[in-house]
Design an enzyme around this catalytic site. Structure first.
Site, PDB file in Angstrom:
ATOM      1  N   ASP A  10       0.869  -1.178   0.000  1.00 42.78           N
ATOM      2  CA  ASP A  10       0.000   0.000   0.000  1.00 42.78           C
ATOM      3  C   ASP A  10       0.903   1.223   0.000  1.00 42.78           C
ATOM      4  OD1 ASP A  10      -2.316   1.632   0.225  1.00 42.78           O
ATOM      5  OD2 ASP A  10      -2.119   1.692   2.406  1.00 42.78           O
ATOM      6  N   SER A  11       0.292   2.391  -0.180  1.00 42.93           N
ATOM      7  CA  SER A  11       1.060   3.633  -0.150  1.00 42.93           C
ATOM      8  C   SER A  11       1.563   3.951   1.254  1.00 42.93           C
ATOM      9  CB  SER A  11       0.200   4.792  -0.652  1.00 42.93           C
ATOM     10  OG  SER A  11      -0.923   4.974   0.198  1.00 42.93           O
ATOM     11  N   CYS A  73      -4.446  -1.269  -1.742  1.00 40.11           N
ATOM     12  CA  CYS A  73      -4.598   0.163  -2.006  1.00 40.11           C
ATOM     13  C   CYS A  73      -5.632   0.300  -3.112  1.00 40.11           C
ATOM     14  CB  CYS A  73      -3.262   0.766  -2.451  1.00 40.11           C
ATOM     15  SG  CYS A  73      -3.366   2.464  -3.069  1.00 40.11           S
ATOM     16  N   GLU A 153      -3.308   8.708   8.718  1.00 43.29           N
ATOM     17  CA  GLU A 153      -1.854   8.585   8.818  1.00 43.29           C
ATOM     18  C   GLU A 153      -1.301   9.283  10.065  1.00 43.29           C
ATOM     19  OE1 GLU A 153       0.549   7.063   7.044  1.00 43.29           O
ATOM     20  OE2 GLU A 153      -0.746   6.135   5.532  1.00 43.29           O
ATOM     21  N   CYS A 187     -11.148   3.369   0.392  1.00 47.19           N
ATOM     22  CA  CYS A 187      -9.716   3.576   0.637  1.00 47.19           C
ATOM     23  C   CYS A 187      -9.382   2.773   1.881  1.00 47.19           C
ATOM     24  CB  CYS A 187      -9.405   5.055   0.851  1.00 47.19           C
ATOM     25  SG  CYS A 187      -7.692   5.381   1.356  1.00 47.19           S
ATOM     26  N   HIS A 189      -7.391   3.278   4.140  1.00 38.57           N
ATOM     27  CA  HIS A 189      -7.171   4.097   5.327  1.00 38.57           C
ATOM     28  C   HIS A 189      -8.470   4.382   6.088  1.00 38.57           C
ATOM     29  CE1 HIS A 189      -3.364   5.012   3.291  1.00 38.57           C
ATOM     30  NE2 HIS A 189      -2.922   5.510   4.422  1.00 38.57           N
TER      31      HIS A 189
END
Length: 270
Positions: A10-11, A73, A153, A187, A189
């Site tokens: 993932d990013s 992702c 994040e 997403c 996240h």
């Protein structure tokens, strides 16, 4: 081959929600997770750039000789999956968009579905295509919510900032007379912000994230190919920047502590 690891990337740390779901469903599997923390977020970048990053991440993971690649992702799944599937045709490559779309169609009562995602995922329309492929008469609306990635994040998953951001993004959409009955967290996240999101949309709206459905898809493929691992193995974590921060914030996403010395720093650039 059954003892080989499942490679996940993932990013950043968001894809650890997918890793956690896979670990819960398949506790014996050895997972190798790479977070491209030096270059996140992917969602604001062009499809060409995201594809290049995804190829570099996968190339780095291939040194572990994985039996499967999981693109944890949504942005990378939307634009890079065909490229990776063609480049690594001997092993399965699984993305998160198709499983998430299937879960949304199954969850929706009348086909009114909203998708929140990064700018790149919304711009590419991958969820709209995937949902319509399963249910052509579905009514799908999309909304980009890029600040959710930054909040996740930073570990700001609850409190006034998270609540106000969710309210600003979502309240008008779900106050409409024909509001969607299902919301896709498009997403990886976003699941850690489930509390503020649920509060903003109301209890009648069904929330769908692709982590559990992706884990089911991984389970299905491994079972079909006879590739399930028989004994437990430890996970390995890689990051392209700030491994200490990856361990700290990543623990929230994974649902268990990650020690800083468990995270290897890697460089993906040629």
């Amino acid at each position: 081959m059954s003892d080989a690891p499942i490679a996940i990337f993932d990013s950043g740390v968001g894809g650890l929600t997918v890793a956690a779901a896979i670990a819960k469903r398949l506790p014996n599997e050895r997972l190798v997770y790479l977070g491209d923390t030096a270059r996140l977020p992917y969602g604001t970048k062009s499809a060409e750039t995201v594809t290049r990053y995804a190829v570099q991440a996968t190339r780095s993971l291939m040194r572990f000789e994985p039996k499967m690649i999981v693109i944890a992702c949504n942005t990378a799944s939307a634009v890079a999956l065909p490229v990776l599937a063609a480049a690594y045709a001997t092993i399965p490559v699984v993305g998160v968009v198709e499983p998430g779309a299937r879960a949304a169609v199954d969850a929706s009562r009348d086909g009114a579905i909203a998708v929140i995602a990064t700018e790149g995922t919304v711009r590419g329309g991958a969820y709209v295509r995937a949902i319509h492929a399963l249910k052509p008469d579905a009514r799908v609306v999309q909304r980009a919510c890029p600040l959710f990635v930054s909040l996740a994040e930073e570990g700001w998953t609850s409190g006034p900032v998270a609540d106000l951001t969710a309210e600003r993004y979502l309240s008008e959409l779900f106050a409409a007379e024909e509001a969607p009955d299902t919301l896709v967290l498009g997403c990886t996240h976003f699941p850690v912000l489930r509390g503020p999101i649920a509060q903003a949309v109301g209890s009648a709206v069904r929330l769908v994230d692709s982590a559990a459905t992706t884990a089911r898809e991984v389970d299905r493929i491994l079972a079909e190919r006879g590739l399930k691992r028989a004994t437990p193995a430890a996970a390995k974590f890689l990051a392209t920047d700030a491994p200490e921060r990856f361990a700290r914030i990543g623990s929230l996403f994974l649902g268990r502590e990650i020690a800083p010395d468990q995270v290897e720093l890697v460089d993906l650039t040629p």
